[in-house]
Motif scaffolding. Structure first.
Motif, short mmCIF file in Angstrom:
data_model
loop_
_atom_site.label_atom_id
_atom_site.label_comp_id
_atom_site.label_asym_id
_atom_site.label_seq_id
_atom_site.Cartn_x
_atom_site.Cartn_y
_atom_site.Cartn_z
N VAL A 20 0.93 -1.24 0.01
CA VAL A 20 -0.06 0.04 -0.08
C VAL A 20 0.89 1.17 0.12
O VAL A 20 0.86 2.15 -0.85
CB VAL A 20 -0.91 -0.01 1.40
CG1 VAL A 20 -1.54 1.53 1.32
CG2 VAL A 20 -1.77 -0.91 1.04
N ARG A 45 -7.85 -6.04 -3.89
CA ARG A 45 -8.26 -5.59 -2.90
C ARG A 45 -7.62 -4.09 -2.84
O ARG A 45 -8.00 -3.00 -2.45
CB ARG A 45 -8.02 -6.12 -1.54
CG ARG A 45 -7.98 -5.44 -0.24
CD ARG A 45 -7.30 -6.30 0.86
NE ARG A 45 -7.35 -5.59 2.30
CZ ARG A 45 -6.63 -6.27 2.94
NH1 ARG A 45 -5.93 -7.23 2.94
NH2 ARG A 45 -6.58 -5.45 4.30
N ARG A 48 -8.77 -1.63 -5.38
CA ARG A 48 -10.09 -0.92 -4.90
C ARG A 48 -10.15 0.12 -4.12
O ARG A 48 -10.74 1.14 -4.02
CB ARG A 48 -11.11 -2.12 -4.32
CG ARG A 48 -11.89 -3.08 -5.28
CD ARG A 48 -12.95 -3.94 -4.56
NE ARG A 48 -12.41 -4.58 -3.56
CZ ARG A 48 -11.80 -5.77 -3.33
NH1 ARG A 48 -11.88 -6.37 -4.49
NH2 ARG A 48 -11.65 -6.35 -2.48
N ALA A 49 -8.90 -0.12 -3.19
CA ALA A 49 -8.65 1.15 -2.11
C ALA A 49 -7.86 2.05 -2.70
O ALA A 49 -8.15 3.37 -2.38
CB ALA A 49 -7.95 0.24 -1.00
N GLU A 150 -1.09 0.07 6.40
CA GLU A 150 -2.27 0.05 5.56
C GLU A 150 -3.27 1.10 5.44
O GLU A 150 -3.74 1.35 4.29
CB GLU A 150 -2.89 -1.32 5.92
CG GLU A 150 -4.29 -1.64 5.12
CD GLU A 150 -4.90 -2.86 5.30
OE1 GLU A 150 -6.01 -2.88 4.94
OE2 GLU A 150 -4.33 -3.79 6.37
N ASP A 151 -3.30 1.96 6.71
CA ASP A 151 -3.91 3.06 6.64
C ASP A 151 -3.20 4.19 6.28
O ASP A 151 -2.53 4.68 7.23
CB ASP A 151 -4.36 3.10 8.24
CG ASP A 151 -5.46 4.29 8.39
OD1 ASP A 151 -5.85 4.79 7.34
OD2 ASP A 151 -5.71 4.46 9.60
#
Length: 223
Positions: A20, A45, A48-49, A150-151
């Motif tokens: 990410v 995934r 999409r993010a 990830e965030d």
């Protein structure tokens, strides 16, 4: 096309979080797994993010083949040597192997806060022994929280310590990993120092458990 960075074990928490952040930094990511379907699922995934991400879900061997300069190994200790062996034909001199393996002891009460001894001295040194001749190994990324990685809404504002015997290989890591916003790469010495750095992982896990947070590491006083 952007430079491709391979992340082996990219379907795991740390590997996916690194993918990410690397994608956010503008790199194309070859997200590797032993299982093609799992790799594709993780890549979808991420897409999409982050619709702008350049990410490819492939088996580990293909991920290493696609990598321009850097291959990140993010797998459990039990899978480390076997994973390196499985990609040996593709892991050629000129590609740097960044090993993020931590020799964590089995979790007791759900808390993996101890390390186990490794005959080679450290997980990083074990990776170097397993890597094909001529492939430089750097050890690092041991103090980064997968949750925070990830965030993208969580700023990093921390350091990662790297250890390695080849100055040029460490420079590749510094250039690529240091492109992640808020993350500074600090040279902690030769590969043998990785036995000390790897022990910071269970130390931070314990701190985070007690404080219910995702603390990182910052070295102060550097120019």
């Amino acid at each position: 096309m952007s430079e491709v960075v391979a992340v082996l074990g990219g379907t795991g928490a740390l590997g996916y979080g690194l993918a990410v952040r690397l994608a956010d930094a503008g790199f194309a990511v070859a997200l590797g797994s032993r299982d093609q379907a799992r790799a594709e699922e993780a890549a979808e995934r991420l897409t999409r993010a982050m619709p702008s991400a350049q990410v490819h879900g492939v088996v580990n061997e293909a991920a290493v083949r696609m990598a321009d300069r850097l291959v990140i190994l993010s797998v459990p200790l039990a899978s480390q040597v076997a994973t390196i062996a499985s990609v040996a034909d593709e892991l050629v001199p000129g590609k740097v192997l960044l090993d993020a393996t931590v020799p964590l002891a089995p979790a007791i009460g759900g808390r993996p806060t101890q390390v186990v001894g490794v005959w080679a001295g450290s997980a990083g040194q074990q990776a170097a022994a397993a890597a094909p001749n001529g492939v430089d190994v750097v050890s690092g990324l041991h103090t980064l929280s997968a949750v925070v990685l990830e965030d993208l809404g969580s700023p990093l504002d921390q350091d990662t310590l790297i250890c390695g015997d080849a100055k040029a290989a460490k420079e590749v890591v510094r250039e690529i990993v240091g492109s992640i916003e808020g993350l500074r790469v600090v040279d902690a010495g030769k590969l043998e120092a990785s036995r000390l750095v790897e022990c910071l992982t269970p130390l931070l896990i314990g701190i985070n458990i007690r404080n219910r947070t995702h603390a990182g590491l910052r070295i102060i006083g550097l120019p």
